[in-house]
Design a protein around this motif. Structure first.
Motif, PDB file in Angstrom:
ATOM      1  N   GLY A 100       1.556   6.881  14.616  1.00 31.49           N
ATOM      2  CA  GLY A 100       0.700   6.422  13.521  1.00 31.49           C
ATOM      3  C   GLY A 100       1.790   5.562  12.416  1.00 31.49           C
ATOM      4  N   LEU A 101       3.148   5.910  12.595  1.00 31.65           N
ATOM      5  CA  LEU A 101       4.198   5.255  11.714  1.00 31.65           C
ATOM      6  C   LEU A 101       4.404   3.831  12.062  1.00 31.65           C
ATOM      7  CD1 LEU A 101       5.615   5.946   8.939  1.00 31.65           C
ATOM      8  CD2 LEU A 101       7.610   6.620  10.648  1.00 31.65           C
ATOM      9  N   LYS A 102       3.863   2.927  11.343  1.00 37.39           N
ATOM     10  CA  LYS A 102       4.216   1.306  11.632  1.00 37.39           C
ATOM     11  C   LYS A 102       5.462   1.057  11.212  1.00 37.39           C
ATOM     12  CE  LYS A 102      -0.411  -0.051  11.379  1.00 37.39           C
ATOM     13  NZ  LYS A 102      -1.296   1.051  10.729  1.00 37.39           N
ATOM     14  N   TYR A 103       5.998  -0.032  11.798  1.00 32.50           N
ATOM     15  CA  TYR A 103       7.307  -0.565  11.146  1.00 32.50           C
ATOM     16  C   TYR A 103       7.200  -0.804   9.882  1.00 32.50           C
ATOM     17  CZ  TYR A 103      11.563  -3.518  11.514  1.00 32.50           C
ATOM     18  OH  TYR A 103      12.715  -4.249  11.378  1.00 32.50           O
ATOM     19  N   TYR A 104       7.996  -0.739   9.066  1.00 35.29           N
ATOM     20  CA  TYR A 104       8.410  -1.018   7.427  1.00 35.29           C
ATOM     21  C   TYR A 104       6.983  -0.067   6.864  1.00 35.29           C
ATOM     22  CZ  TYR A 104      11.926  -4.159   6.495  1.00 35.29           C
ATOM     23  OH  TYR A 104      13.324  -4.460   6.129  1.00 35.29           O
ATOM     24  N   ALA A 105       6.903   1.415   7.179  1.00 34.71           N
ATOM     25  CA  ALA A 105       6.247   2.205   6.714  1.00 34.71           C
ATOM     26  C   ALA A 105       7.191   3.745   6.392  1.00 34.71           C
ATOM     27  CB  ALA A 105       5.093   2.595   7.440  1.00 34.71           C
ATOM     28  N   GLY A 106       6.646   4.490   5.891  1.00 40.12           N
ATOM     29  CA  GLY A 106       7.339   5.755   5.550  1.00 40.12           C
ATOM     30  C   GLY A 106       6.318   6.821   5.193  1.00 40.12           C
ATOM     31  N   ASP A 116      18.809 -17.833 -12.331  1.00 41.67           N
ATOM     32  CA  ASP A 116      19.164 -19.069 -11.719  1.00 41.67           C
ATOM     33  C   ASP A 116      18.742 -19.144 -10.267  1.00 41.67           C
ATOM     34  OD1 ASP A 116      21.075 -17.614 -10.532  1.00 41.67           O
ATOM     35  OD2 ASP A 116      23.044 -18.820 -11.177  1.00 41.67           O
ATOM     36  N   GLY A 117      18.207 -18.055  -9.731  1.00 40.65           N
ATOM     37  CA  GLY A 117      17.834 -17.902  -8.401  1.00 40.65           C
ATOM     38  C   GLY A 117      18.819 -17.367  -7.172  1.00 40.65           C
ATOM     39  N   GLY A 118      20.002 -17.300  -7.844  1.00 41.28           N
ATOM     40  CA  GLY A 118      20.955 -16.665  -6.745  1.00 41.28           C
ATOM     41  C   GLY A 118      20.654 -15.169  -6.460  1.00 41.28           C
ATOM     42  N   ILE A 119      20.845 -14.695  -5.190  1.00 36.26           N
ATOM     43  CA  ILE A 119      20.777 -13.368  -4.740  1.00 36.26           C
ATOM     44  C   ILE A 119      21.654 -12.448  -5.145  1.00 36.26           C
ATOM     45  CG2 ILE A 119      20.257 -11.966  -2.575  1.00 36.26           C
ATOM     46  CD1 ILE A 119      19.813 -14.666  -1.062  1.00 36.26           C
ATOM     47  N   LEU A 120      20.976 -11.197  -5.867  1.00 43.12           N
ATOM     48  CA  LEU A 120      21.869 -10.144  -6.449  1.00 43.12           C
ATOM     49  C   LEU A 120      21.988  -9.107  -5.397  1.00 43.12           C
ATOM     50  CD1 LEU A 120      20.577  -9.561  -9.943  1.00 43.12           C
ATOM     51  CD2 LEU A 120      22.856 -10.208  -9.298  1.00 43.12           C
ATOM     52  N   ASP A 121      20.745  -9.034  -4.514  1.00 43.38           N
ATOM     53  CA  ASP A 121      20.913  -8.059  -3.402  1.00 43.38           C
ATOM     54  C   ASP A 121      19.613  -8.201  -2.672  1.00 43.38           C
ATOM     55  OD1 ASP A 121      21.982  -6.033  -1.910  1.00 43.38           O
ATOM     56  OD2 ASP A 121      21.275  -4.696  -2.927  1.00 43.38           O
ATOM     57  N   ASP A 122      19.444  -7.887  -1.264  1.00 38.41           N
ATOM     58  CA  ASP A 122      18.375  -7.765  -0.586  1.00 38.41           C
ATOM     59  C   ASP A 122      17.987  -6.329  -0.563  1.00 38.41           C
ATOM     60  OD1 ASP A 122      20.582  -7.212   1.124  1.00 38.41           O
ATOM     61  OD2 ASP A 122      19.196  -8.142   2.962  1.00 38.41           O
ATOM     62  N   LEU A 123      16.653  -5.987  -0.712  1.00 38.50           N
ATOM     63  CA  LEU A 123      16.268  -4.550  -0.674  1.00 38.50           C
ATOM     64  C   LEU A 123      15.291  -4.136   0.267  1.00 38.50           C
ATOM     65  CD1 LEU A 123      15.519  -5.147  -4.736  1.00 38.50           C
ATOM     66  CD2 LEU A 123      17.727  -3.920  -3.825  1.00 38.50           C
ATOM     67  N   ILE A 124      15.271  -2.825   0.299  1.00 34.88           N
ATOM     68  CA  ILE A 124      13.714  -2.280   0.822  1.00 34.88           C
ATOM     69  C   ILE A 124      13.072  -1.436  -0.006  1.00 34.88           C
ATOM     70  CG2 ILE A 124      12.808  -0.997   2.577  1.00 34.88           C
ATOM     71  CD1 ILE A 124      14.975  -1.857   4.462  1.00 34.88           C
ATOM     72  N   VAL A 125      11.848  -1.737  -0.475  1.00 30.77           N
ATOM     73  CA  VAL A 125      11.318  -1.038  -1.434  1.00 30.77           C
ATOM     74  C   VAL A 125      10.144  -0.114  -0.788  1.00 30.77           C
ATOM     75  CG1 VAL A 125       9.609  -1.159  -3.494  1.00 30.77           C
ATOM     76  CG2 VAL A 125      11.347  -2.711  -3.416  1.00 30.77           C
ATOM     77  N   TYR A 126       9.816   0.958  -0.903  1.00 30.54           N
ATOM     78  CA  TYR A 126       8.847   2.041  -0.481  1.00 30.54           C
ATOM     79  C   TYR A 126       8.134   2.332  -1.477  1.00 30.54           C
ATOM     80  CZ  TYR A 126      12.222   2.933   3.423  1.00 30.54           C
ATOM     81  OH  TYR A 126      13.256   2.365   4.634  1.00 30.54           O
ATOM     82  N   ARG A 127       6.679   2.546  -1.056  1.00 39.28           N
ATOM     83  CA  ARG A 127       5.754   2.698  -2.161  1.00 39.28           C
ATOM     84  C   ARG A 127       5.303   4.366  -1.671  1.00 39.28           C
ATOM     85  NH1 ARG A 127       0.356  -0.229  -4.597  1.00 39.28           N
ATOM     86  NH2 ARG A 127       0.158   1.463  -6.477  1.00 39.28           N
ATOM     87  N   LYS A 161       0.702  -1.239  -0.042  1.00 37.81           N
ATOM     88  CA  LYS A 161       0.149  -0.041   0.071  1.00 37.81           C
ATOM     89  C   LYS A 161       0.755   1.338   0.167  1.00 37.81           C
ATOM     90  CE  LYS A 161      -4.009  -2.190   2.402  1.00 37.81           C
ATOM     91  NZ  LYS A 161      -3.866  -3.192   2.347  1.00 37.81           N
ATOM     92  N   PRO A 162       0.488   2.396  -0.468  1.00 42.63           N
ATOM     93  CA  PRO A 162       1.297   3.579  -0.523  1.00 42.63           C
ATOM     94  C   PRO A 162       1.467   4.059   0.940  1.00 42.63           C
ATOM     95  CG  PRO A 162      -0.612   3.684  -2.108  1.00 42.63           C
ATOM     96  CD  PRO A 162      -1.006   2.499  -1.310  1.00 42.63           C
ATOM     97  N   GLY A 163       2.493   4.301   1.310  1.00 41.50           N
ATOM     98  CA  GLY A 163       3.281   4.711   2.444  1.00 41.50           C
ATOM     99  C   GLY A 163       3.818   3.409   3.391  1.00 41.50           C
ATOM    100  N   ARG A 164       3.637   2.409   2.633  1.00 44.03           N
ATOM    101  CA  ARG A 164       4.291   1.135   3.354  1.00 44.03           C
ATOM    102  C   ARG A 164       5.557   0.944   2.531  1.00 44.03           C
ATOM    103  NH1 ARG A 164       1.322  -1.101   7.412  1.00 44.03           N
ATOM    104  NH2 ARG A 164       3.303  -1.909   7.816  1.00 44.03           N
ATOM    105  N   ALA A 165       6.489  -0.118   3.195  1.00 42.30           N
ATOM    106  CA  ALA A 165       7.750  -0.459   2.591  1.00 42.30           C
ATOM    107  C   ALA A 165       7.641  -1.982   2.658  1.00 42.30           C
ATOM    108  CB  ALA A 165       8.913  -0.016   3.356  1.00 42.30           C
ATOM    109  N   ARG A 166       8.429  -2.715   2.094  1.00 40.79           N
ATOM    110  CA  ARG A 166       8.581  -4.093   1.943  1.00 40.79           C
ATOM    111  C   ARG A 166       9.943  -4.448   1.917  1.00 40.79           C
ATOM    112  NH1 ARG A 166       3.834  -7.363  -0.218  1.00 40.79           N
ATOM    113  NH2 ARG A 166       3.198  -6.386   1.662  1.00 40.79           N
ATOM    114  N   TYR A 167      10.604  -5.634   2.718  1.00 38.15           N
ATOM    115  CA  TYR A 167      11.743  -6.238   2.439  1.00 38.15           C
ATOM    116  C   TYR A 167      11.680  -7.222   1.378  1.00 38.15           C
ATOM    117  CZ  TYR A 167      15.883  -9.055   3.481  1.00 38.15           C
ATOM    118  OH  TYR A 167      17.205  -9.657   3.534  1.00 38.15           O
ATOM    119  N   THR A 168      12.515  -7.276   0.349  1.00 40.64           N
ATOM    120  CA  THR A 168      12.549  -8.299  -0.818  1.00 40.64           C
ATOM    121  C   THR A 168      13.882  -8.470  -1.096  1.00 40.64           C
ATOM    122  OG1 THR A 168      11.244  -8.667  -2.746  1.00 40.64           O
ATOM    123  CG2 THR A 168      11.960  -6.421  -2.508  1.00 40.64           C
ATOM    124  N   MET A 169      13.851  -9.100  -2.319  1.00 39.87           N
ATOM    125  CA  MET A 169      15.325  -9.762  -2.805  1.00 39.87           C
ATOM    126  C   MET A 169      15.060  -9.494  -4.406  1.00 39.87           C
ATOM    127  SD  MET A 169      16.743 -12.693  -0.706  1.00 39.87           S
ATOM    128  CE  MET A 169      16.851 -12.343   1.071  1.00 39.87           C
TER     129      MET A 169
END
Length: 373
Positions: free
Chosen positions: A171-177, A96-107, A83-91
């Motif tokens: 009101g700012l939750k964990y993994y939000a911006g 071949d499935g190998g991890i290029l990086d782990d990321l945080i994405v903010y909408r 959702k807008p205003g939230r963030a997600r930890y992803t990769m």
């Protein structure tokens, strides 16, 4: 590194030097390693608050009508569901499935996202996103020079920040911006963190960085806030059991190998890069898991380092990925990948080969440290 091979400097470089920081080359950036005692800085974050310059992180903006579709294809997570205003930890993974990086994405809005990559992988992530954007109505923009990033971490951080902003921190939750103003400076105020403590990240224009750092320093004077370098950031994240790219994560591991298969969302619509390889990795991990990431706590005083062999019964059963003295536990600790037969907490007879001597270690569940809510 810059194109000339010189180290890059953050907007706070002169300020770090004026504070007597010991500087170090980190992913081509000249960054503060420590200002005084690493242990004091670490303990300040655990009990009061610490101030970090994280301007070396790589910000990449993705905008356009198909920004979500592009990110769902390029990354393993369900980014369109954020959702807008939230963030997600992803990769972001290779085919071949190998991890290029782990990321945080903010909408940031309906059609605007900010991807935050590790400093060492920012160019790789930028190139991969640009390449994967072909055919999508979306723009990938390198915004690394558009932001300075300051973090305030620790139990006193909400009070310190609250004195400088009228943004709704409660009101700012964990993994939000949320956008706001801090000490008169426009900022994206995020609540993610990499220390195991509550805290905030403030994305601001580089020209506002010094003013904001000084305002936070002044606001934190009575609360025990201290400037903190990369060294204590590493021991803090290690105690919190958080992976570091190049140590617990790399291109030879899939998210399932790293025990982070939960970030891969097979149920999302459409294809994504690495889907088939990751399905196979998921099946392998379920039937016959490879090595498992565990915690190790020393019985003695010798400190394990990345690359040291984990041993049992005279056999090598794994490898240390990160190790350091833990100020909170008062003992050396490590994260290591070990064979499943030796991965259960309390498994007897496990040690680390430290320069030819097999030092005894206790296998424990991660994380080593969890804050009281």
């Amino acid at each position: 590194m810059s194109s000339t091979g010189e180290l890059r400097h953050t907007a706070l470089d002169a300020l770090h030097r004026s504070l007597g920081a010991t500087m170090t080359d980190f992913a081509g950036w000249d960054m503060p390693l420590r200002y005084g005692s690493e242990r004091d800085e670490h303990n300040a974050v655990r009990t009061k608050a610490g101030l970090f310059d994280l301007s070396h992180m790589g910000e990449i903006t993705v905008t356009g009508p198909q920004a979500a579709a592009l990110l769902d294809f390029a990354l393993v997570g369900n980014i369109g569901g954020v959702k807008p205003g939230r963030a997600r930890y992803t990769m972001i993974c290779r085919a071949d499935g190998g991890i290029l990086d782990d990321l945080i994405v903010y909408r940031l809005g309906e059609t605007e996202y900010m991807v935050v990559a590790n400093a060492s992988n920012a160019q790789v992530v930028l190139d991969a996103l640009a390449e994967r954007s072909a055919g999508f109505d979306a723009e990938v923009r390198d915004d690394r020079d558009a932001y300075a990033l300051i973090a305030v971490q620790g139990p006193e951080s909400p009070g310190i920040l609250r004195s400088l902003t009228d943004a709704d921190l409660d009101g700012l939750k964990y993994y939000a911006g949320l956008p706001g103003t801090v000490a008169g400076v426009p900022a994206l105020i995020a609540r993610t963190g990499y220390t195991g403590e509550d805290g905030f990240e403030l994305f601001v224009k580089p020209e506002h960085a010094v003013e904001l750092w000084q305002a936070l320093t002044k606001a934190g004077e009575g609360a025990g806030l201290v400037p903190c370098g990369l060294s204590c950031r590493d021991t803090l994240r290690l105690e919190a059991g958080m992976p570091l790219y190049g140590h617990e994560l790399n291109t030879s591991l899939t998210p399932f190998d790293a025990g982070l298969g939960r970030v891969v969302k097979f149920e999302k619509d459409g294809d994504f890069v690495g889907r088939e390889a990751l399905r196979e990795a998921a099946a392998r991990a379920e039937q016959n898991p490879p090595r498992v990431l565990v915690g190790l706590v020393a019985e003695g005083r010798r400190v394990p380092r990345a690359g040291y062999a984990v041993v049992a019964g005279g056999e090598v059963i794994g490898e240390v990925t990160s190790g350091a003295p833990s100020p909170t536990l008062g003992k050396p600790i490590a994260m290591a990948y070990v064979d499943t037969a030796h991965a259960a907490p309390g498994t007897p007879g496990v040690g680390v080969d430290i320069r030819g001597s097999h030092e005894p270690y206790e296998v424990v569940a991660l994380p080593f440290y969890k804050r009281q809510k």
